[in-house]
Design an enzyme around this catalytic site. Sequence first.
Site, PDB file in Angstrom:
ATOM      1  N   GLN A 235       0.759  -1.208   0.094  1.00  0.00           N
ATOM      2  CA  GLN A 235      -0.151  -0.145  -0.004  1.00  0.00           C
ATOM      3  C   GLN A 235       1.013   1.197   0.057  1.00  0.00           C
ATOM      4  O   GLN A 235       0.337   2.546  -0.221  1.00  0.00           O
ATOM      5  CB  GLN A 235      -1.072  -0.196   1.398  1.00  0.00           C
ATOM      6  N   ARG A 382      -9.328  -0.390   7.387  1.00  0.00           N
ATOM      7  CA  ARG A 382     -10.427   0.675   6.740  1.00  0.00           C
ATOM      8  C   ARG A 382     -10.735   1.848   7.680  1.00  0.00           C
ATOM      9  O   ARG A 382     -11.812   2.182   7.583  1.00  0.00           O
ATOM     10  CB  ARG A 382     -11.647  -0.236   6.447  1.00  0.00           C
ATOM     11  N   CYS A 383      -9.751   2.589   8.105  1.00  0.00           N
ATOM     12  CA  CYS A 383     -10.111   3.722   8.832  1.00  0.00           C
ATOM     13  C   CYS A 383      -8.641   4.358   9.156  1.00  0.00           C
ATOM     14  O   CYS A 383      -7.508   3.837   8.835  1.00  0.00           O
ATOM     15  CB  CYS A 383     -10.416   3.518  10.260  1.00  0.00           C
ATOM     16  N   GLU A 758     -13.289   5.053   4.056  1.00  0.00           N
ATOM     17  CA  GLU A 758     -13.197   4.583   5.152  1.00  0.00           C
ATOM     18  C   GLU A 758     -14.287   5.233   6.204  1.00  0.00           C
ATOM     19  O   GLU A 758     -14.637   4.383   7.452  1.00  0.00           O
ATOM     20  CB  GLU A 758     -11.735   4.843   5.953  1.00  0.00           C
TER      21      GLU A 758
END
Lengths: 804, 164
Positions: A235, A382-383, A758
């Site tokens: 990522q 996912r945040c 997110e």
Amino acid sequence: MKDDVTREDRIGALGGMGCERKRVEDARFTQGQGNYLDDVKLPGMLFGDFVRSPYAHARIKSINTDAAMAIDGVIAVLTAEDLAPLNLHWMPTLAGDKQMVLADGKVLFQGQEVAFVVAEDRYIAADAVELVEVDYEEMPVITDPYEALTSDVVLREDLDPKADGAHGPRDHHNHIFKWEVGDETATNQVMDDAEVVAEETMYYHRTHPCPLETCGSVASMDKVNGKLTLWGTFQAPHVVRTVASLLSGIEEHNIRVIAPDIGGGFGNKVGVYPGYVCSIVASIVTGKPVKWVEDRMENLMSTAFARDYWMKGKISATKDGKITGLHCHVTADHGAFDACADPSKYPAGFMNICTGSYDIPTAYLGVDGVYTNKAPGGVSYRCSFRVTEAVYFIERMIEVLAIELDMDPAELRMKNFISKEQFPYQAPLGWEYDSGDYHTAWEKALETVDYKGLRAEQAQRIEDFKAGKTRKLMGIGLTFFTEIVGAGPVKNCDILGMGMFDSCEIRIHPTGSAIARLGTISQGQGHATTFAQILATEIGLPSDSITIEEGDTDTAPYGLGTYGSRSTPVAGAATALAGRKIRAKAQMIAAYLLEVHDDDVEFDVDRFVVKGAPEKFKTMKEIAYAAYNQAIPGVEPGLEAVSYYDPPNMTYPFGAYVCVMDIDVDTGVPEIRRFYALDDCGTRINPMIIEGQVHGGLTEALAVALGQEIAYDKLGNVKTGTLMDFFLPTAWEVPNYETDYTVTPSPHHPIGAKGVGESPHVGGVPCFSNAVHDAFKAFGLRQSHMPHDHWRIWKTANDLGLHD
Amino acid sequence: MSDKMHIKLNVNGKDEEFLAEPRELLIHTLRERLDITGPHIGCETTHCGACTVTIDGKSVKSCTMFLAQANGAEITTIEGMGEPDNLHVLQSSFKEHHGLQCGFCTPGMITRAAKLLEENPNPTEEDVRFGMAGNICRCTGYQNIVKSILAAAAEMNSAKEAAE
């Protein structure tokens, strides 16, 4: 030149910002032509596989690799002893700790990497893994962070117990850091003086991002030219290049890192894992390309858990519900190594956004990080960094306070929102919220779902339940969240010392098409589609004529990658600004071609026009051509630009969610009858993609709230190591969601966008959880820990005497 | 390790013949031996469906099927479903309705959906959700996948009606 096409037609033809452009990525993915890590195949490529520890805490007495080496096709078996002379048996983590690449003397969690087998194919490697004999001596296992802080057992024998950690003094040999924000004395005083105080403890359980594609890498060391190429599920490819250079001693220009198509990330692919390092070492040792791909069990057991926060809260208010203070203490279980993926100065990420969307004058946050015999990680699933924990905390505390005050929780929220006029809003724990209009969003949400009607229906349901007419209870879950994304300003955000800017480089081709390269990397977000839309609007060339490329460090400008919803807030801004540089040069070219002064032309959709004479213009396509074929005095040939963007602030998307749930008290099965999600992510680039992100984030929230968990037994065995036990919802369990929006642009972002990927996860988890709690509220439930799987819900009902 | 078997397969209309260990998993045969990389590996336990292919008319998760079990079979993967200039209706429908994000589950999803629509050309939303429950997607939340499949069904049916 005559132009019969209307201005609206020209805007439409661009496919720019705001339109529901179909994704350019989809052609290859729908035809099976995606190029993911495991699709990389090189001549002579070897395959690496790990021998992993079955124990959570044990001393390694010996490792015998003879039988494994005797198999035909096994090239090497690497252990810490082999890596030590290269100083590669340990690696630095993103959190300033160090992590064993291969177990050095002892193992600290089940699934820890002990030896790396390199073989001609994956079957031979798997056979050899079975034959590596490791003699272990078991040691006492600690899986409870509170026990860790009082235990005599020293988990990290490699650390000097008296020395400071990366984030200051440590209180105990199993303590990692204490992080404090806000004024504790003042906060305690507010609590002492308060009319009403609500206290609660909640455990935000350990879970895992579990993208459908696991992590992996292919390293290829070209010894002739001294060049290392590393493909991987990254990522943040540029950060990996820098880390690989620092670790291996290979100069950075001799390392090329390529992140191909990524099969979902959700935070799992931010960190640097032993597999990456071992594939590099193995390629250097063997001179051949080496692939490592973890299987699902390895993925769940060893790479990148999320959450695992014990949160104790106190919230104070006046009798009529005006919040006066918030106190939060977290005991954070970081596992065996502090490998959290947070900006360096934030050991608990942005947990200090825990005052949420409310105007709370006084607050304090303290976080203690602790070592245990569990896998390392602590990624932002996912945040943005620990924001899911922060929002869960405050949204549960609000519900608990509402119980204490005997007040409707929707009304309590409304009463305490930061008002529109207060932005930019200085929060008590340090952040400056950029923009928001919470009251409007909340009113819209409550009205759309007919909140009063729902409460009336719920009251009737309770009566019916008590009268024995139904066995189903009804829960109304509420959440109002504020995210903090787009890390971040270089002045306070860095990873391994590198400021968290991002970048975009644009080249316009002579015939009026373009390529733009960014420092981010898509994992399904559709960057190739949306970033071209930003550029189309900025530079006046159609998005269909713009290629977006990411993930190859030899071609893309340096960037910090994609996580924490930072792509649009940071790289999206860089893209807009690079586009404006193109436009500035195009203006000079247009003025020259139109034989007027630079100031006498202005940009209009896809062209520069002479002010006051719109029939005189040059299209961007014409300008692009002129940039390459005209000798313009004082202007360099070509049309290129690069922008590195250091954001002045984070962005603060927000949203209002309502979940309506029916719960069968006899089976514990929740049925989501309705889910309404209003998101405000500022300027909307592609509504279709935003909606898709919301659906996905809510579904991952449903998973976490209602069943997904990395659970350990007391011996440190992972109980949820396959998809048999680790809950990933299917189409059968997931509802249809209603999406809605308001638009409050970010005042400091060049196009006003805030990021959205997110938000639905951050807001969704407390919303599902609050719905479960709300269903049982009338029967005395105040707090039950997630995940609310069928068993735990049944148990809740049972404990409340609802089965009597 | 063990004696090799004589294997014959027909994959996407092409005959394949080779010697292989019987323990070889079909997904590895496809991906590594035949370079058919559309089907993906997501879990190795038959849960996620990223490896779904059609074998002799049935949807099969190829990550837990031995090559030996597939000997003599006719296999269709995503690569055999359409051509770039002649896509399967589902392939265009997934794009049209944003039924995919990272794309990793998509080949298995579309391969399974095609079979589902063969078995039931007029599915309800519930039929689709149940029939697709063996394929996991982590990105989309399924809403647009279901939409893509229902839209494809409608399109295929109206094409059929027009042809009749």
